[in-house]
Design an enzyme around this catalytic site. Sequence first.
Site, PDB file in Angstrom:
ATOM      1  N   LYS A 252       0.999  -1.013   0.110  1.00 57.10           N
ATOM      2  CA  LYS A 252      -0.066   0.158  -0.090  1.00 57.10           C
ATOM      3  C   LYS A 252       0.807   1.210   0.086  1.00 57.10           C
ATOM      4  O   LYS A 252       0.560   2.367  -0.769  1.00 57.10           O
ATOM      5  CB  LYS A 252      -0.942   0.091   1.286  1.00 57.10           C
ATOM      6  CG  LYS A 252      -2.182  -0.993   0.750  1.00 57.10           C
ATOM      7  CD  LYS A 252      -2.690  -1.425   2.242  1.00 57.10           C
ATOM      8  CE  LYS A 252      -3.589  -2.632   1.947  1.00 57.10           C
ATOM      9  NZ  LYS A 252      -4.347  -3.273   3.216  1.00 57.10           N
TER      10      LYS A 252
ATOM     11  N   GLN B 162      -4.805  -2.050   9.523  1.00 57.30           N
ATOM     12  CA  GLN B 162      -4.820  -3.189   8.688  1.00 57.30           C
ATOM     13  C   GLN B 162      -5.233  -4.301   9.814  1.00 57.30           C
ATOM     14  O   GLN B 162      -4.818  -4.318  10.961  1.00 57.30           O
ATOM     15  CB  GLN B 162      -3.174  -3.737   8.434  1.00 57.30           C
ATOM     16  CG  GLN B 162      -2.676  -4.752   7.670  1.00 57.30           C
ATOM     17  CD  GLN B 162      -3.293  -4.713   6.321  1.00 57.30           C
ATOM     18  OE1 GLN B 162      -3.411  -3.936   5.643  1.00 57.30           O
ATOM     19  NE2 GLN B 162      -4.012  -5.980   5.969  1.00 57.30           N
TER      20      GLN B 162
ATOM     21  N   ASP C 255     -11.470   2.264   3.610  1.00 60.45           N
ATOM     22  CA  ASP C 255     -11.441   0.775   3.589  1.00 60.45           C
ATOM     23  C   ASP C 255     -12.996   0.544   3.416  1.00 60.45           C
ATOM     24  O   ASP C 255     -13.591  -0.626   3.131  1.00 60.45           O
ATOM     25  CB  ASP C 255     -11.044   0.253   4.903  1.00 60.45           C
ATOM     26  CG  ASP C 255     -10.082  -0.669   4.541  1.00 60.45           C
ATOM     27  OD1 ASP C 255      -9.698  -1.019   3.442  1.00 60.45           O
ATOM     28  OD2 ASP C 255      -9.390  -1.231   5.584  1.00 60.45           O
TER      29      ASP C 255
END
Length: 296
Positions: free
Chosen positions: A53, A97, A120
């Site tokens: 990322k 994460q 997200d």
Amino acid sequence: MTAKIINGKEIAEQIRQELRTKIAALKARGITPGLAVVLVGEDPASQSYVRMKGRACEDLGLYSKTIVKPATTSEEELLTIIDSLNADPRINGILVQLPLPKHIDENKIILRIDPDKDVDGFHPINVGKMLIGEPGFLPCTPHGIQEMLMRSGNDPEGKHVVVVGRSNIVGKPVAAILVQKAKGANATVTIAHSRTRDLGSITRTGDIMVAAIGSPEFIKADMIKEGAVIIDVGSNRVSDPSAKRGYRWTGDVDFEAVKEKASAITPVPGGVGPMTIVMLMSNTVLSASRAHRQDI
Ligand code: NDP
């Protein structure tokens, strides 16, 4: 029939090119979209996702901040980090994460992220917006699947889509997106899972099948419809003594056999995976343009 391969790397590159134009337009107005990625613990797979990322941000010229904390980090400490990122004007997207260490309540962390920075798409506000078809942030993997279908000429409209898997990050949201009364959707959707009886009888009715199970090569050729479009979300590390590293990545679909019966199929690796990352970049750019009220 040998299936056409739906190349996720190529489609992701197309989207990256489109993003470059948007990013250049934002930068010309003094705006650099920024993404913060928070990693707690030392899980090697998570470390590798976080690195990817960061590299993706660098490649597109986005501002990126990676915060790495030990597995012993307390929930309170993590909430404080989220609060500071929520308040940081350089940051348009916050990604924590997952999975988090067991002593941290994932839901509590997701709830703390400003929904306007939730790139997200996991915050309940964005989940709700997705369900009622309002603009928010769509979760990256399911949104990437929709883009892959459209850009490979497989519009789901009017098709029967069978999704195997009902997780909150893939199965349920991909079903919710494809059933919308909207362009790139309008599908008839069935969701199957581990309690589904006679799974094959259901998967064989899918014009499009999305496999999000987490079980290597679980979907066999006799479980799909002749000519179906197969989206393999699975990302399973299996041992392979013949491979240099001693393992290889495989999907949830028996690729070699299924490709002889399907009309189109995504490979693993190089299918859904690259799409997930580019959709994260896309959400970050979208977030920056919304924050600065720019229509790009
Ligand atoms: P989860 O483990 O959260 O969910 C798996 C789903 O599959 C569950 O709903 C489960 O049913 C169902 N399932 C398990 N066994 C069977 C079975 N025998 N028959 C029918 N259904 C079954 O996984 P995720 O959704 O998080 O991920 C799925 C896969 O996708 C994994 O391999 C993951 O690594 C990969 N992935 C890949 C991404 C990418 O970018 N390429 C992103 C995210 C995930 P039940 O609910 O009843 O337990």
